[in-house]
Design a protein around this motif. Structure first.
Motif, PDB file in Angstrom:
ATOM      1  N   GLN A   1       4.371   9.619   1.609  1.00  0.00           N
ATOM      2  CA  GLN A   1       3.741  10.718   0.897  1.00  0.00           C
ATOM      3  C   GLN A   1       4.763  11.427   0.022  1.00  0.00           C
TER       4      GLN A   1
ATOM      5  N   GLU B   1      -0.852   3.035  -4.505  1.00  0.00           N
ATOM      6  CA  GLU B   1      -1.677   3.786  -3.565  1.00  0.00           C
ATOM      7  C   GLU B   1      -1.914   2.994  -2.287  1.00  0.00           C
TER       8      GLU B   1
ATOM      9  N   GLN C   1      -0.400   4.181   1.405  1.00  0.00           N
ATOM     10  CA  GLN C   1      -1.291   4.417   2.541  1.00  0.00           C
ATOM     11  C   GLN C   1      -0.881   3.579   3.739  1.00  0.00           C
TER      12      GLN C   1
END
Length: 334
Positions: A96, A87, A91
């Motif tokens: 994505q 994660e 980010q």
């Protein structure tokens, strides 16, 4: 070189990847199995997932009969750590996953079928698959897809320049294997003693006919996706590692990374088409630098973190190698 259609690669991951993939009360917090930057996963939660593996999967029942549920516990903690790192990396990198692909994958959930007792895969791989099935399926699928996205983003850009030596034997079993590991770790410590130590060791090793050694080796990840999944490609400059590239062969490599670049595509004389499993491995390896950015505490009952394997080892002596900074080296700008 075009690696493969990114959408097609992600569909493959979402549809069928994940083919990868009792001591103290807790590390600073009672009842915690692992803590990452203050966020904890409890021992009870890990036990719930172990119980689920035994209850719902014949393979979990087989592991229970063989008294190997400790493997499941370690893998649960490992995947929780990788989830957090994934994660963070996604980010930062702006990576994505297309939500429509997730929905499509869950409609024909590749993780829904129970695992049979007899598995043809490598045991470690089978345990990884089992744990993916007892986790939240959406989370497990998204993690795998994001890791593959990271690999696709950097595989044709990542290059390392390194010096190396080796330690080998004619026998990889028993005490000989342990001795080989000790020799490699000792050589790694010699490499790390000073900025010039590795060059001096390599110069001596090059005079020995049975030792492979060299300096200034430049290797693009695209040229060897399997190697790109090893600790070599996760090291920052002026860092030493000793590891066994292929556990089945009695050969250890000791490296010191001089440069690591990932800012632009690089030409490769012999580009290799990566498999889905290799892409997954590279994606997990790209999480390695993020370990330095988190405060990680693992409950000793689940072992110790092993950066070489990007997994948990039962204890320090079971780690798949060692990583050391070069003493006295000038810090590199990130």
């Amino acid at each position: 070189m075009r690696i493969m259609g990114r959408r097609r690669a992600l569909v493959g991951v979402l549809a069928g990847s994940l083919l990868l993939a009792g001591c103290n009360a807790g590390p600073g917090q009672v009842g915690a199995a692992v803590i990452v930057d203050g966020e904890s996963v409890s021992v009870d939660r890990v036990q719930q997932l172990i119980d689920k593996a035994v209850r719902e999967h014949p393979y979990g029942q087989q592991l229970a009969k063989e008294h190997k549920l400790d493997l499941v516990g370690r893998e649960i903690v490992r995947q929780e750590i990788l989830h957090d790192l994934t994660e963070r990396a996604a980010q930062r990198e702006g990576v994505q996953v297309d939500e429509s692909l997730v929905v499509a994958a869950l409609q024909n959930d590749p993780l829904a079928k129970p695992m049979e007792a007899k598995q043809q895969n490598d045991p470690a791989l089978s345990v990884q698959q089992l744990v993916a099935r007892v986790r939240d399926h959406r989370e497990a699928l998204v993690d795998a897809a994001l890791q593959t996205q990271l690999a696709l983003k950097y595989l044709d850009k990542l290059t390392v320049t390194f010096d190396f030596s080796s330690v080998s034997s004619t026998d990889a079993t028993g005490s000989d294997a342990d001795k080989l590991r000790e020799q490699a770790i000792e050589k790694a410590r010699r490499f790390a003693a000073s900025p010039n130590a590795a060059a001096e060791v390599i110069q001596q090793d090059q005079k020995t006919s049975d030792t492979q050694a060299g300096t200034g080796q430049k290797l693009p990840a695209m040229q060897s996706p399997a190697t790109a999944a090893t600790v070599l490609f996760g090291l920052e400059p002026n860092t030493v590692a000793a590891f066994q590239p292929t556990p089945q062969q009695p050969l250890w490599v000791v490296v010191v990374v001089r440069e690591r670049a990932a800012d632009k595509p690089v030409a490769s004389d012999q580009p290799a088409q990566p498999t889905a499993q290799q892409l997954a491995g590279v994606g997990i390896r790209l999480l390695q630098p993020y370990l330095d950015q988190v405060d990680l505490k693992v409950n000793p009952r689940y072992g110790v973190w092993d950066v070489v394997g990007m997994d948990l080892a039962p204890n320090e002596a079971s780690k798949k190698g060692i990583v050391l900074p070069v003493h006295g080296a000038t810090p590199q700008n990130p």
